[in-house]
Design a protein around this motif. Sequence first.
Motif, PDB file in Angstrom:
ATOM      1  N   SER A   1       7.458 128.009  -7.937  1.00 33.05           N
ATOM      2  CA  SER A   1       8.792 128.483  -8.301  1.00 33.05           C
ATOM      3  C   SER A   1       9.405 127.592  -9.391  1.00 33.05           C
ATOM      4  N   ALA A   2       9.110 126.305  -9.333  1.00 29.88           N
ATOM      5  CA  ALA A   2       9.596 125.406 -10.386  1.00 29.88           C
ATOM      6  C   ALA A   2       8.956 125.780 -11.727  1.00 29.88           C
ATOM      7  N   LYS A   3       7.682 126.143 -11.702  1.00 32.93           N
ATOM      8  CA  LYS A   3       6.993 126.552 -12.931  1.00 32.93           C
ATOM      9  C   LYS A   3       7.607 127.840 -13.483  1.00 32.93           C
ATOM     10  N   VAL A   4       7.919 128.775 -12.592  1.00 32.50           N
ATOM     11  CA  VAL A   4       8.532 130.034 -13.023  1.00 32.50           C
ATOM     12  C   VAL A   4       9.893 129.750 -13.661  1.00 32.50           C
ATOM     13  N   ARG A   5      10.709 128.887 -13.039  1.00 31.25           N
ATOM     14  CA  ARG A   5      12.020 128.545 -13.604  1.00 31.25           C
ATOM     15  C   ARG A   5      11.872 127.845 -14.950  1.00 31.25           C
ATOM     16  N   ARG A   6      10.896 126.937 -15.030  1.00 33.75           N
ATOM     17  CA  ARG A   6      10.674 126.233 -16.293  1.00 33.75           C
ATOM     18  C   ARG A   6      10.235 127.206 -17.394  1.00 33.75           C
ATOM     19  N   ASP A   7       9.336 128.134 -17.035  1.00 35.60           N
ATOM     20  CA  ASP A   7       8.882 129.136 -18.010  1.00 35.60           C
ATOM     21  C   ASP A   7      10.048 130.027 -18.449  1.00 35.60           C
ATOM     22  N   ALA A   8      10.929 130.387 -17.507  1.00 40.69           N
ATOM     23  CA  ALA A   8      12.083 131.222 -17.836  1.00 40.69           C
ATOM     24  C   ALA A   8      13.017 130.472 -18.792  1.00 40.69           C
ATOM     25  N   ARG A   9      13.252 129.188 -18.536  1.00 43.62           N
ATOM     26  CA  ARG A   9      14.089 128.392 -19.433  1.00 43.62           C
ATOM     27  C   ARG A   9      13.459 128.299 -20.824  1.00 43.62           C
ATOM     28  N   TYR A  10      12.175 128.102 -20.839  1.00 42.10           N
ATOM     29  CA  TYR A  10      11.477 128.011 -22.120  1.00 42.10           C
ATOM     30  C   TYR A  10      11.585 129.322 -22.895  1.00 42.10           C
ATOM     31  N   ALA A  11      11.386 130.461 -22.196  1.00 44.87           N
ATOM     32  CA  ALA A  11      11.484 131.765 -22.850  1.00 44.87           C
ATOM     33  C   ALA A  11      12.906 132.004 -23.357  1.00 44.87           C
ATOM     34  N   ALA A  12      13.917 131.625 -22.549  1.00 47.38           N
ATOM     35  CA  ALA A  12      15.308 131.805 -22.965  1.00 47.38           C
ATOM     36  C   ALA A  12      15.608 130.940 -24.184  1.00 47.38           C
ATOM     37  N   ARG A  13      15.111 129.730 -24.202  1.00 47.50           N
ATOM     38  CA  ARG A  13      15.323 128.840 -25.336  1.00 47.50           C
ATOM     39  C   ARG A  13      14.643 129.412 -26.591  1.00 47.50           C
ATOM     40  N   LYS A  14      13.468 129.966 -26.394  1.00 47.88           N
ATOM     41  CA  LYS A  14      12.734 130.535 -27.521  1.00 47.88           C
ATOM     42  C   LYS A  14      13.472 131.751 -28.078  1.00 47.88           C
ATOM     43  N   LEU A  15      14.041 132.580 -27.166  1.00 52.85           N
ATOM     44  CA  LEU A  15      14.797 133.757 -27.616  1.00 52.85           C
ATOM     45  C   LEU A  15      16.054 133.331 -28.385  1.00 52.85           C
ATOM     46  N   ARG A  16      16.706 132.265 -27.903  1.00 50.50           N
ATOM     47  CA  ARG A  16      17.903 131.776 -28.607  1.00 50.50           C
ATOM     48  C   ARG A  16      17.545 131.215 -29.959  1.00 50.50           C
ATOM     49  N   ALA A  17      16.408 130.593 -30.065  1.00 55.70           N
ATOM     50  CA  ALA A  17      16.006 129.956 -31.324  1.00 55.70           C
ATOM     51  C   ALA A  17      15.535 130.991 -32.345  1.00 55.70           C
ATOM     52  N   GLU A  18      14.966 132.095 -31.950  1.00 55.00           N
ATOM     53  CA  GLU A  18      14.433 133.091 -32.879  1.00 55.00           C
ATOM     54  C   GLU A  18      15.506 133.756 -33.758  1.00 55.00           C
TER      55      GLU A  18
END
Length: 103
Positions: free
Chosen positions: A82-99
């Motif tokens: 679950s920690a990996k899923v949350r970390r991946d979600a944060r990473y994806a959200a950060r990537k979407l904000r950066a694009e």
Amino acid sequence: MKNIDSFQDRQKNAVAAKARMIAKLAARPGTDDPVVIARAAERRTIDEARTARQTERQNAEAAKEKARQEAVAREAAADEASAKVRRDARYAARKLRAEPSAG
């Protein structure tokens, strides 16, 4: 009161008491007596049953401890997933904000 027993009287009493103790010990059944043999066999049976129960109890406790450790390991793995899923979600959200700002 004064003790009027003579040395010979005390000596006779001591010899008589010793004879009574020896007679009492001689009256005890020997190791080859069937009653003694049966009692020893009964004690052995009881000891064997006690040992078997103790072994059973130890095996049950070991199984319970193993199950507890497995449950803790499963919980830790689930927490890690679950920690990996949350970390991946944060990473994806950060990537979407950066694009959008990069484009």
